[in-house]
Design an enzyme around this catalytic site. Sequence first.
Site, PDB file in Angstrom:
ATOM      1  N   ASN A 207      12.489 -14.807  47.239  1.00 55.14           N
ATOM      2  CA  ASN A 207      13.937 -14.869  47.023  1.00 55.14           C
ATOM      3  C   ASN A 207      14.564 -13.544  47.450  1.00 55.14           C
ATOM      4  O   ASN A 207      13.847 -12.599  47.815  1.00 55.14           O
ATOM      5  CB  ASN A 207      14.198 -15.179  45.533  1.00 55.14           C
ATOM      6  CG  ASN A 207      15.587 -15.745  45.288  1.00 55.14           C
ATOM      7  OD1 ASN A 207      16.419 -15.800  46.197  1.00 55.14           O
ATOM      8  ND2 ASN A 207      15.845 -16.152  44.060  1.00 55.14           N
TER       9      ASN A 207
ATOM     10  N   GLN B  53      20.410  -9.355  47.849  1.00 60.61           N
ATOM     11  CA  GLN B  53      21.679  -9.697  48.500  1.00 60.61           C
ATOM     12  C   GLN B  53      22.897  -9.194  47.744  1.00 60.61           C
ATOM     13  O   GLN B  53      24.002  -9.167  48.301  1.00 60.61           O
ATOM     14  CB  GLN B  53      21.771 -11.212  48.707  1.00 60.61           C
ATOM     15  CG  GLN B  53      21.873 -12.011  47.424  1.00 60.61           C
ATOM     16  CD  GLN B  53      21.792 -13.519  47.663  1.00 60.61           C
ATOM     17  OE1 GLN B  53      20.712 -14.068  47.810  1.00 60.61           O
ATOM     18  NE2 GLN B  53      22.935 -14.190  47.690  1.00 60.61           N
TER      19      GLN B  53
ATOM     20  N   CYS C 238      22.510 -15.343  51.163  1.00 63.47           N
ATOM     21  CA  CYS C 238      21.106 -15.776  51.082  1.00 63.47           C
ATOM     22  C   CYS C 238      20.592 -16.282  52.422  1.00 63.47           C
ATOM     23  O   CYS C 238      19.456 -16.022  52.808  1.00 63.47           O
ATOM     24  CB  CYS C 238      20.974 -16.873  50.038  1.00 63.47           C
ATOM     25  SG  CYS C 238      22.038 -18.293  50.367  1.00 63.47           S
TER      26      CYS C 238
ATOM     27  N   HIS D 146      21.031 -22.845  48.350  1.00 63.58           N
ATOM     28  CA  HIS D 146      20.438 -21.514  48.417  1.00 63.58           C
ATOM     29  C   HIS D 146      19.353 -21.438  49.497  1.00 63.58           C
ATOM     30  O   HIS D 146      18.457 -22.271  49.536  1.00 63.58           O
ATOM     31  CB  HIS D 146      19.851 -21.180  47.038  1.00 63.58           C
ATOM     32  CG  HIS D 146      19.414 -19.754  46.886  1.00 63.58           C
ATOM     33  ND1 HIS D 146      20.183 -18.684  47.273  1.00 63.58           N
ATOM     34  CD2 HIS D 146      18.269 -19.222  46.390  1.00 63.58           C
ATOM     35  CE1 HIS D 146      19.534 -17.564  47.013  1.00 63.58           C
ATOM     36  NE2 HIS D 146      18.368 -17.858  46.482  1.00 63.58           N
TER      37      HIS D 146
END
Length: 341
Positions: free
Chosen positions: A308, A142, A148, A287
Amino acid sequence: MQLVGIPLRIVLVLAVVSSVTAVALYSVVLDEWEDFKVEHGKVYTSDTEEAFRRKVWMDNKYFIAHHNQKYYNEESSFKLRMNHFGDMLHHEFVSTMNGYGGLRTSDDLRDSSLFIEPDDSVIMPDSVDWREKGAVTPVKNQGACGSCWAFSSTGALEGQHFRKTGELTSLSEQNLVDCSQHYGNHGCHGGWMDSAFKYVRDNHGIDTEESYPYEHVDRQCRFNNSTIGADDVGYMDIRRGSEDAVKKAIATVGPVSIAIDAAVRTFMHYHTGVYNDTDCNPHKLDHGVLAVGYGVTEDGVDYWLVKNSWGPHWGDNGYIKIARNQGNICGVASAASFPLV
Ligand SMILES: *[C@@H]1O[C@H](CO)[C@@H](O)[C@H](O)[C@H]1NC(C)=O
Ligand SMILES: *[C@@H]1O[C@H](CO)[C@@H](O)[C@H](O)[C@H]1NC(C)=O
Ligand SMILES: *[C@@H]1O[C@H](CO)[C@@H](O)[C@H](O)[C@H]1NC(C)=O
């Protein structure tokens, strides 16, 4: 200082030796700093800036070494590592990287439906990894943008689209960053996965990554209906706070979007092992990430397998294992959902 019994000559030699060691040590550290800059492409605008960043990096280095000592003493189940965030203060990191809008109010939840859990007679597998089935695209990055939520959304859509069509198509986060403001999202300044699923539903699709590549800044909407990669008809929330429900959803539906608290210093430098830092707060979600599976370690510790969006150099090739069935650590089950395609 008492020097009784030690001849002055030896004292002098000792003094020289220790200062030589200090200089040697310092030059090793400086070499390491140079390597760090090269490895992560760091460029600073002035000597003052560099001196400051080096100090921050040394502090992070110490923090990592200190934690890893606990890992080697078996007092911690996860290990840390220096990475591209190494020259950032923790609060700088938190303000640029975490962009989940937080727990929604019951008002926001009005038009969502709830995942209907298979009943307990249905046996769930002990472990699931959707990567092995080809439902997960490579780890993305990102950058310095709080998007996110867009990466978590595309990840879940990519998984559901794959399950429906058998084709894995990478989808456009930039499309969501630029075009879903009317659903309460704020591009690089945060958003919600459910809002992204609603946008895709009403927009009748989301573009492919290839046609609408990521730029890590807010720009004007450039959605093009001739390059759509997937679509959804809505989404389902998973019963709040239930790790069992999240497990069932992953086993029967596919990868699911989850929101966690990642604003803990150990998270920034996570490398391997099962993350179980209880400093993260299951009610303070900041997140958005993607749960692509779950399992049990050789030592019998249950974990979630989480993708992630901080690039492959963070964590375990971009992934983290978060402790499962230990009281909803980091809020994994606090706001989980998936799109319906
Ligand atoms: C995390 O793991 C370590 C090492 O296995 C263990 O000592 C600790 O109790 C665990 N913490 C929690 C909250 O489970
Ligand atoms: C939309 O995409 C098609 C196919 O790539 C292209 O031909 C067309 O010019 C695009 N439209 C706009 C407005 O960019
Ligand atoms: C695609 O977009 C164009 C231009 O906005 C519009 O004229 C056309 O009807 C759209 N096609 C579909 C299938 O929605």
